[in-house]
Write an enzyme that holds these catalytic residues in place. Structure first.
Site, mmCIF file in Angstrom:
data_model
loop_
_atom_site.group_PDB
_atom_site.id
_atom_site.type_symbol
_atom_site.label_atom_id
_atom_site.label_comp_id
_atom_site.label_asym_id
_atom_site.label_seq_id
_atom_site.Cartn_x
_atom_site.Cartn_y
_atom_site.Cartn_z
ATOM 1 N N GLY A 1 -8.102 -0.592 7.787
ATOM 2 C CA GLY A 1 -9.069 -1.636 7.433
ATOM 3 C C GLY A 1 -8.785 -2.932 8.161
ATOM 4 C CG HIS B 1 -12.789 0.758 8.017
ATOM 5 N ND1 HIS B 1 -11.876 0.510 7.019
ATOM 6 C CD2 HIS B 1 -12.246 1.747 8.771
ATOM 7 C CE1 HIS B 1 -10.824 1.287 7.172
ATOM 8 N NE2 HIS B 1 -11.021 2.055 8.220
ATOM 9 C CD GLU C 1 -6.971 1.774 1.012
ATOM 10 O OE1 GLU C 1 -7.032 3.007 1.222
ATOM 11 O OE2 GLU C 1 -5.920 1.108 1.119
ATOM 12 N NE ARG C 2 -13.122 7.619 2.787
ATOM 13 C CZ ARG C 2 -13.332 8.334 3.899
ATOM 14 N NH1 ARG C 2 -14.539 8.822 4.186
ATOM 15 N NH2 ARG C 2 -12.355 8.540 4.762
ATOM 16 C CG ASN D 1 -1.947 0.986 1.340
ATOM 17 O OD1 ASN D 1 -2.354 1.308 2.440
ATOM 18 N ND2 ASN D 1 -2.445 1.501 0.234
ATOM 19 C CG ASN E 1 -0.817 -0.200 5.375
ATOM 20 O OD1 ASN E 1 -0.384 -0.921 6.272
ATOM 21 N ND2 ASN E 1 -1.752 -0.598 4.537
ATOM 22 C CB CYS F 1 -3.641 6.705 6.054
ATOM 23 S SG CYS F 1 -2.847 5.616 4.831
ATOM 24 C CB CYS G 1 -6.632 -1.139 3.950
ATOM 25 S SG CYS G 1 -7.524 0.238 4.688
ATOM 26 C CG ASN H 1 -10.270 5.230 7.971
ATOM 27 O OD1 ASN H 1 -10.324 4.588 9.007
ATOM 28 N ND2 ASN H 1 -9.482 4.882 6.962
ATOM 29 C CG ASN I 1 -11.748 2.898 3.539
ATOM 30 O OD1 ASN I 1 -11.071 3.173 2.569
ATOM 31 N ND2 ASN I 1 -11.919 3.754 4.560
HETATM 32 N N1 LIG Z 1 -8.725 5.130 1.587
HETATM 33 C C1 LIG Z 1 -8.754 5.422 3.018
HETATM 34 C C2 LIG Z 1 -7.468 6.154 3.432
HETATM 35 C C3 LIG Z 1 -6.262 5.240 3.356
HETATM 36 C C4 LIG Z 1 -6.375 4.140 4.377
HETATM 37 C C5 LIG Z 1 -5.463 2.950 4.163
HETATM 38 N N2 LIG Z 1 -4.504 3.060 3.100
HETATM 39 C C6 LIG Z 1 -4.806 2.527 5.464
HETATM 40 O O1 LIG Z 1 -3.678 1.980 5.425
HETATM 41 O O2 LIG Z 1 -5.449 2.703 6.527
HETATM 42 C C7 LIG Z 1 -9.962 6.321 3.354
HETATM 43 O O3 LIG Z 1 -10.398 7.094 2.474
HETATM 44 O O4 LIG Z 1 -10.420 6.248 4.507
#
Ligand SMILES: N[C@H](CCC[C@H](N)C(=O)O)C(=O)O
Length: 282
Positions: free
Chosen positions: A227, A166, A215-216, A14, A77, A75, A224, A164, A197
């Site tokens: 995630g 999920h 992923e969103r 990622n 990662n 985020c 993720c 975020n 997500n």
């Molecule tokens: N696409 C995710 C952000 C990146 C999260 C993901 N890359 C991680 O490692 O948590 C969102 O819009 O909430």
């Protein structure tokens, strides 16, 4: 010719472009920069763009943008990569780093082997289950093993926030998970006013799960972090696993623990791949 120095990193594939905002002047709209830098043909190419910025309340601030330009609250990662870079660039001195994010203060800890960063362990904070916190519309206060109607089909979903949003779907075999068919339909489902997500989970045993993710704002990615945290919480909450679980992803594993203090801890790698100079006029 305006240029922007960046570092390319990844957590289990990622991948991210990281910009040190303590050193680089960022005069462009960050969302537009994300759309251009994340493009795998016309830009550098990555699953996200992350800025390291000064903070009034923590050691530094993280702002993270998806390739579509949307800004994410968290985020997992990415924050491991940010923590390693901040340490190696001398932006912070200690191994425990307080990072201001849109999801609150998140605390990565660098695990060193000699003077090299081998892993990063992140206190990702507490999961949030109330629909209004995810955010998610619909009946009832929460959405645990809740029915979700998509084009006439009913899917069972466990939804929560790690800062975020999920939406976790359990499947019998991860290889057959409808990631690209169902992922975008759930990402844009009207029940998720800020999208979501989508994690597809195969439970192997009470201590191991396999995950694929849509992923969103990014589509299917190799991993993720937030995630994986949401997936372990959903698995433990619904009695499928213990609270300490290894999450198997295509490029490696994340160790996740939903601890007794209700905080979720994530441990995993952060790889530093290359440095570059982006020409802003492109
Ligand atoms: N696409 C995710 C952000 C990146 C999260 C993901 N890359 C991680 O490692 O948590 C969102 O819009 O909430």
């Amino acid at each position: 010719m305006g240029t922007l120095r960046f570092t390319k990193m990844h957590g289990l594939g990622n991948d991210f472009v990281l910009v040190n905002g303590f050193r680089e002047r960022i005069e462009r709209d960050m969302a537009e920069l994300a759309r251009r830098l994340c493009d795998r043909r016309f830009g550098v190419g990555s699953d996200g763009l992350i800025f390291l910025l000064p903070s009034q309340v923590a050691d530094l601030k993280m702002r993270m943008f998806n390739p579509d330009g949307s800004e994410a609250e968290m985020c997992g990662n990415g924050i491991r990569c940010l923590a390693r870079l901040a340490y190696e660039e001398g932006l912070v001195q200690g191994r425990v780093i307080r990072v201001e994010t849109l999801a609150g203060i998140v605390v990565p800890e660098l695990i060193l082997e000699g003077d090299k960063v081998s892993q990063v362990r992140v206190d990702m904070g507490e999961p949030r289950f109330f629909r209004r916190e995810i955010p998610m519309l619909g009946e009832g206060d929460t959405a645990i093993e809740a029915p979700l109607e998509v084009n006439g089909e009913i899917w069972e979903a466990t939804c929560l926030s790690m800062g975020n949003p999920h939406c976790v779907i359990f499947v019998p075999r991860i290889e057959e998970a409808p990631v690209t068919e169902l992922g975008p339909k759930l990402e844009y489902h009207p029940l998720f006013p800020q999208r979501t997500n989508v994690e597809f989970i195969e439970v192997q045993n009470p201590g191991e799960i396999k995950m694929r993710v849509w992923e969103r704002g990014a589509g299917e990615t190799l991993a993720c972090g937030s995630g994986a945290c949401a997936a372990v919480v959903a698995s433990a909450l619904t009695g499928r696993t213990k609270r300490k679980v290894v999450v198997h992803l295509p490029a490696g594993d994340l160790q996740i623990e939903w601890a007794a203090n209700n905080h979720v801890f994530m441990s995993g790698p952060a790889a530093r791949v290359f440095e570059g100079l982006y020409y802003l006029e492109t």
